[in-house]
Design a protein around this motif. Structure first.
Motif, PDB file in Angstrom:
ATOM      1  N   VAL A  46       0.841  -1.203   0.000  1.00  0.00           N
ATOM      2  CA  VAL A  46       0.000   0.000   0.000  1.00  0.00           C
ATOM      3  C   VAL A  46       0.875   1.251   0.000  1.00  0.00           C
ATOM      4  CG1 VAL A  46      -1.637   1.361   1.362  1.00  0.00           C
ATOM      5  CG2 VAL A  46      -2.006  -1.092   1.057  1.00  0.00           C
ATOM      6  N   SER A  50       0.893   3.888  -3.101  1.00  0.00           N
ATOM      7  CA  SER A  50       0.509   5.265  -2.787  1.00  0.00           C
ATOM      8  C   SER A  50       1.494   6.265  -3.380  1.00  0.00           C
ATOM      9  CB  SER A  50       0.438   5.466  -1.270  1.00  0.00           C
ATOM     10  OG  SER A  50      -0.561   4.662  -0.687  1.00  0.00           O
ATOM     11  N   TRP A  64      -0.531   6.487   9.277  1.00  0.00           N
ATOM     12  CA  TRP A  64      -1.556   6.698   8.258  1.00  0.00           C
ATOM     13  C   TRP A  64      -1.173   7.883   7.377  1.00  0.00           C
ATOM     14  CZ3 TRP A  64      -7.171   6.105  10.573  1.00  0.00           C
ATOM     15  CH2 TRP A  64      -7.267   4.854  11.216  1.00  0.00           C
ATOM     16  N   ARG A  75      -8.586   7.155  -5.038  1.00  0.00           N
ATOM     17  CA  ARG A  75      -7.231   6.773  -4.640  1.00  0.00           C
ATOM     18  C   ARG A  75      -6.437   7.985  -4.159  1.00  0.00           C
ATOM     19  NH1 ARG A  75      -3.810   4.157  -9.303  1.00  0.00           N
ATOM     20  NH2 ARG A  75      -5.961   3.798  -9.951  1.00  0.00           N
ATOM     21  N   HIS A  80      -4.852   6.264   3.569  1.00  0.00           N
ATOM     22  CA  HIS A  80      -4.291   4.924   3.419  1.00  0.00           C
ATOM     23  C   HIS A  80      -3.733   4.513   4.780  1.00  0.00           C
ATOM     24  CE1 HIS A  80      -3.568   5.997  -1.112  1.00  0.00           C
ATOM     25  NE2 HIS A  80      -4.828   6.092  -0.739  1.00  0.00           N
ATOM     26  N   THR A  82      -1.867   2.557   7.023  1.00  0.00           N
ATOM     27  CA  THR A  82      -0.850   1.531   7.241  1.00  0.00           C
ATOM     28  C   THR A  82      -0.189   1.799   8.586  1.00  0.00           C
ATOM     29  OG1 THR A  82       0.837   2.839   6.110  1.00  0.00           O
ATOM     30  CG2 THR A  82      -0.417   1.280   4.775  1.00  0.00           C
ATOM     31  N   GLN A 110      -9.023   3.947   2.354  1.00  0.00           N
ATOM     32  CA  GLN A 110      -8.790   2.763   1.534  1.00  0.00           C
ATOM     33  C   GLN A 110      -8.377   1.638   2.488  1.00  0.00           C
ATOM     34  OE1 GLN A 110      -5.168   1.391  -0.862  1.00  0.00           O
ATOM     35  NE2 GLN A 110      -6.227   2.703  -2.335  1.00  0.00           N
ATOM     36  N   TYR A 274      -8.827  -4.559  -1.757  1.00  0.00           N
ATOM     37  CA  TYR A 274      -9.154  -3.360  -0.989  1.00  0.00           C
ATOM     38  C   TYR A 274     -10.497  -2.819  -1.441  1.00  0.00           C
ATOM     39  CZ  TYR A 274      -7.874  -0.370  -5.002  1.00  0.00           C
ATOM     40  OH  TYR A 274      -7.813   0.229  -6.239  1.00  0.00           O
ATOM     41  N   TYR A 276     -13.015   1.002  -0.467  1.00  0.00           N
ATOM     42  CA  TYR A 276     -13.039   2.266   0.259  1.00  0.00           C
ATOM     43  C   TYR A 276     -14.187   2.244   1.257  1.00  0.00           C
ATOM     44  CZ  TYR A 276      -9.819   3.788  -3.333  1.00  0.00           C
ATOM     45  OH  TYR A 276      -8.729   3.882  -4.152  1.00  0.00           O
TER      46      TYR A 276
END
Length: 281
Positions: A46, A50, A64, A75, A80, A82, A110, A274, A276
């Protein structure tokens, strides 16, 4: 890692910056970036993808990343998540919601996992968002391929540019005031297939480390189902190898099973899935 006379700021993967007094640091060593491979974790992938489509603004919240791009593409206009947000979940959601609403955008995350129904961190976050009333949108897959095993068909000659010119933009008639800025938010190569002076197909390829990220693959509607999509993808994969990429990835929506089958026939396999989660109200 950044430093000055009094402090050291460390930027660990998956977290926000950590600031230390310089006097507390005994030894400093630069660690090379982690190599992301097709077997790497969902969070690593991810973060990589990104970087190929970041949007025009990125704000960090712990691990994040909040992406914004004027509303062009989910997108480029979603968080995102993580790693760790470094705050309670509800506080993190309140913060990102305020950030997106301040920009006139709908709060959106996402959420990614190999199995969104399992017990991975992404799946657990997804369940927590569902319980809080966040709606699902655009179920998709990230697919990867080892370019060394890519088809060896003679590549279709394409015109290449490092900017999305008018001819390239004209293949896809979608209009958005922030479209060009979002496309150009990462260094990328733009391919155009010209026939008789007319553009019949186009694509975008962002090179990130050892990876080529393929996106915006479009074929003239009048010419679809005639092999143009396959030929375009093979030519872009060949170009990626020329530029030194070892692997390629792309993102494809569940609502496009024909494209999924095409990419599978070229060796792509699903790395993770994935969708949203949006706060509609």
């Amino acid at each position: 890692m950044l430093s000055d006379q009094e402090r050291v700021v460390v930027l660990p993967a998956g977290r926000g910056p950590v600031e230390l007094p310089r006097s507390a640091v005994q030894v400093m060593r630069r660690v090379p970036p982690r190599v992301v491979r097709p077997t790497s974790s969902v969070d690593d992938m991810v973060r990589l993808t990104s970087r190929g489509w970041p949007g025009t603004e990125v704000v960090r919240m712990g691990g994040w990343s909040l992406h914004a791009g004027g509303g062009y593409s989910r997108r480029a206009n979603s968080c995102h998540p993580t790693g760790d947000a470094e705050r309670p979940l509800d506080e993190a959601l309140d913060g990102l919601s305020a950030s997106y609403r301040h920009r006139g955008l709908r709060p959106c995350l996402q959420v990614a996992a190999r199995d969104l129904t399992g017990d991975e961190p992404g799946a657990l976050l997804d369940a927590a968002l569902a319980a809080r009333g966040w709606h699902t949108a655009t179920p998709s897959s990230v697919m990867t391929v080892d370019l060394r095993a890519a088809p060896s068909d003679p590549p279709t000659p394409l015109e290449w540019s490092t900017t999305p010119g008018d001819i390239w933009l004209g293949v896809d008639p979608s209009q958005h005031p922030d479209r060009v800025e979002v496309l150009a938010s990462a260094d990328a190569h733009y391919s155009t297939w010209l026939t008789g002076g007319r553009a019949v197909a186009a694509g975008r390829m962002a090179i990130t480390d050892d990876w080529a990220g393929l996106s915006c693959l479009v074929v003239d509607p009048a010419l679809r189902r005639n092999g143009h999509g396959r030929a375009l993808t093979i030519a872009m994969m060949a170009r990626a190898r020329e530029l030194g990429a070892r692997w390629a990835y792309l993102q494809v929506a569940d609502e496009n099973p024909r494209a999924q089958r095409l990419y599978e026939s070229l060796g792509f396999r699903v790395h993770h899935r994935y969708h949203y989660r949006e706060l509609v109200s």
